[in-house]
Motif scaffolding. Structure first.
Motif, PDB file in Angstrom:
ATOM      1  N   ASN A 132     -42.663  -0.132 -12.830  1.00  0.00           N
ATOM      2  CA  ASN A 132     -41.864  -0.254 -11.623  1.00  0.00           C
ATOM      3  C   ASN A 132     -41.517   1.138 -11.123  1.00  0.00           C
ATOM      4  OD1 ASN A 132     -39.346   0.592 -13.065  1.00  0.00           O
ATOM      5  ND2 ASN A 132     -39.712  -1.341 -14.144  1.00  0.00           N
ATOM      6  N   GLU A 133     -40.842   1.199  -9.975  1.00  0.00           N
ATOM      7  CA  GLU A 133     -40.486   2.462  -9.344  1.00  0.00           C
ATOM      8  C   GLU A 133     -39.095   2.935  -9.731  1.00  0.00           C
ATOM      9  OE1 GLU A 133     -42.615   3.978  -7.290  1.00  0.00           O
ATOM     10  OE2 GLU A 133     -44.122   2.393  -7.377  1.00  0.00           O
ATOM     11  N   ASP A 134     -38.399   2.220 -10.581  1.00  0.00           N
ATOM     12  CA  ASP A 134     -37.006   2.519 -10.876  1.00  0.00           C
ATOM     13  C   ASP A 134     -36.847   3.776 -11.715  1.00  0.00           C
ATOM     14  OD1 ASP A 134     -36.313   0.203  -9.545  1.00  0.00           O
ATOM     15  OD2 ASP A 134     -36.275  -1.020 -11.358  1.00  0.00           O
ATOM     16  N   PRO A 135     -35.694   4.425 -11.617  1.00  0.00           N
ATOM     17  CA  PRO A 135     -35.415   5.557 -12.508  1.00  0.00           C
ATOM     18  C   PRO A 135     -35.440   5.100 -13.964  1.00  0.00           C
ATOM     19  CG  PRO A 135     -33.798   5.438 -10.725  1.00  0.00           C
ATOM     20  CD  PRO A 135     -34.589   4.170 -10.669  1.00  0.00           C
ATOM     21  N   LEU A 136     -35.805   5.995 -14.833  1.00  0.00           N
ATOM     22  CA  LEU A 136     -35.903   5.665 -16.249  1.00  0.00           C
ATOM     23  C   LEU A 136     -34.556   5.942 -16.913  1.00  0.00           C
ATOM     24  CD1 LEU A 136     -37.980   4.523 -18.203  1.00  0.00           C
ATOM     25  CD2 LEU A 136     -38.571   6.858 -18.854  1.00  0.00           C
TER      26      LEU A 136
END
Length: 456
Positions: free
Chosen positions: A52-56
């Motif tokens: 996904n594109e979310d922050p880690l």
């Protein structure tokens, strides 16, 4: 009760990064397991929270939203329904953590997964979750069988269990370097440059990087910008410093990419041309394209061979037995170490995506393999023309989309371990392959004696 152990399914959210390939096979396997009232153990990386594109960052609200997106994907929903069938029939389902689904440790995420089973609350409540900081030990017919995902011995992917909470946010939890590299490099290669093949080259990160360099050198300098460009420097020189992803973070240590590049055998001119190509401040054109093409070919062949070595992909034209089940010395040594430490008669791992089998008196070792797409490569003995043709196919169609023309072939082998209790004592282990519309095939099998009679 029979036990079925599966690993590295990598169920995703269907938004373009997915690598799960068992849509037509796994749900029927689970339906059959329900009829047998089986115990199903999912031994890590059942889900993939990195796609996904979310922050880690381990944020409970974000992880819950990611879990909802994953279970809403029809492929995942069918698998979850199958697991619900197993529980409803009186069987057991145990979900152990892996390095791609650490979020499953959170109670909030577990609630989403239980809700996706399509069963009454009292049935869904029986879905069991296990962390992976210690192995699980099953006793079947008096034989002791150790289960672990396998990332415990992989410093690039070992989970920070000490700071992994069971609920709420995890501000102190630090994702392993391998997870951050997926977010920093592999996801952008897929998203921005259509390099779907890069994700399939896991678990060998160095091979993926070298192959991506060969396909499109400029992609690297566009991905690595600002402070992350320091990572790129390791493609060509080992600095002795730890590479970082952001200011203030700890160093990652040696990525091993410079060593892999050395093994590619580039000439001084080829190395200089490639170094210029990925320099964030370098020019986009080169005086001698032939030199760059020569470097790309050597990098591609070296990178894909690294992947082939990790997967033992020795493919022929028929695809028969395209993986070698024999573990290497390191895998067998680790299995022996775990068996000795935990007094186990069999050791069962996953993580590497490579099915393995070996049995000697006193110890059986099994790697249950994976349920994702894998690339079929030319044979190591093929000539340069064959490898050049393969590289050209990837360069023309990095997304592996058949609608765009010829694509590098993908293969699957859906494997897992089936454990039966022997009425005479001990356990029977079977490494099984499932295919759509066919009876399960036993790739390897062996009896494990009860501990009281097993010869260690």
């Amino acid at each position: 009760m029979i036990t079925i152990v599966l690993s590295d399914i990598h169920l995703g959210n269907g938004a373009g990064y997915d690598i799960f390939a068992g849509d037509a096979v796994l749900p029927p396997v689970l339906t059959a397991a329900a009829r047998q009232r089986a115990r199903v153990i999912l031994n890590g990386d059942t889900f993939d929270f990195l796609m996904n594109e979310d922050p880690l960052e381990l944020d409970a609200a974000r992880a819950t939203a990611q879990a909802r997106a994953i279970v809403a994907n029809p492929s995942t929903a069918a698998v979850m329904a199958g697991l619900g069938e197993v529980l409803a029939a009186g069987g057991e389902v145990v979900l152990r953590l892996g390095n791609h689904d650490a979020e499953v440790a959170l109670a909030e995420v577990q609630a989403v997964l239980r809700g996706a089973l399509q069963q009454p609350p009292e049935v869904a409540a029986r879905l069991a979750f296990e962390r992976g900081d210690n192995p699980s030990l099953l006793t079947v017919g008096g034989a002791r069988i150790l289960l672990a995902h396998g990332e415990h011995n992989d410093p690039w992917n070992r989970l920070d269990y000490k700071n992994l909470p069971s609920a709420g946010d995890g501000p102190k939890f630090r994702y392993p370097p391998g997870s951050r590299l997926v977010k920093t490099l592999l996801n952008p290669l897929k998203r921005g440059f259509g390099m779907r093949f890069a994700d399939l080259l896991k678990p060998d990160f160095q091979g993926a990087v070298l192959t991506a360099l060969a396909v499109d050198p400029t992609s690297m300098r566009l991905i690595f910008q600002g402070n992350t460009a320091r990572l790129l420097w390791q493609l060509f020189r080992k600095s002795g410093e730890g590479m970082t992803f952001a200011d203030g973070e700890e160093g990652e240590g040696n990525l091993g990419i410079a060593d892999a590049l050395d093994q590619a055998g580039l000439s001084a001119d080829e190395r200089a041309a490639m170094e210029s190509a990925v320099d964030p401040e370098g020019a986009a054109t080169f005086a001698d394209e032939d030199v760059l093409d020569g470097a790309r070919f050597k990098l591609a062949r070296a990178g894909l061979k690294l992947y082939a070595a990790a997967q033992r992909a020795l493919t022929g034209t028929t695809g028969d037995r395209y993986f070698d089940l024999r573990p290497d010395d390191g895998e067998w040594t680790e299995a022996r170490r775990l068996a000795d430490k935990f007094a186990a008669d069999a050791v069962v791992l996953g993580h590497t995506h490579s099915a393995r089998w070996k049995q000697e008196p006193g110890l059986a070792f099994v790697n249950t393999g994976t349920w994702i797409h894998l690339m079929r490569l030319p044979a190591a003995s093929d000539d340069d023309a064959t490898w050049l043709g393969f590289l050209d196919t990837i360069r023309r169609n990095p997304s592996l989309d058949a609608a765009r023309g010829p694509a590098a072939p993908l293969v699957t082998r859906f494997t897992g371990l089936v454990i039966h209790e022997d009425p005479a004592g001990g356990a029977l282990l079977q490494l099984v392959e499932w295919q759509a519309g066919a009876a399960p095939a036993v790739l390897a099998s062996g009896a494990v004696a009860a501990r009281s009679t097993a010869a260690r």
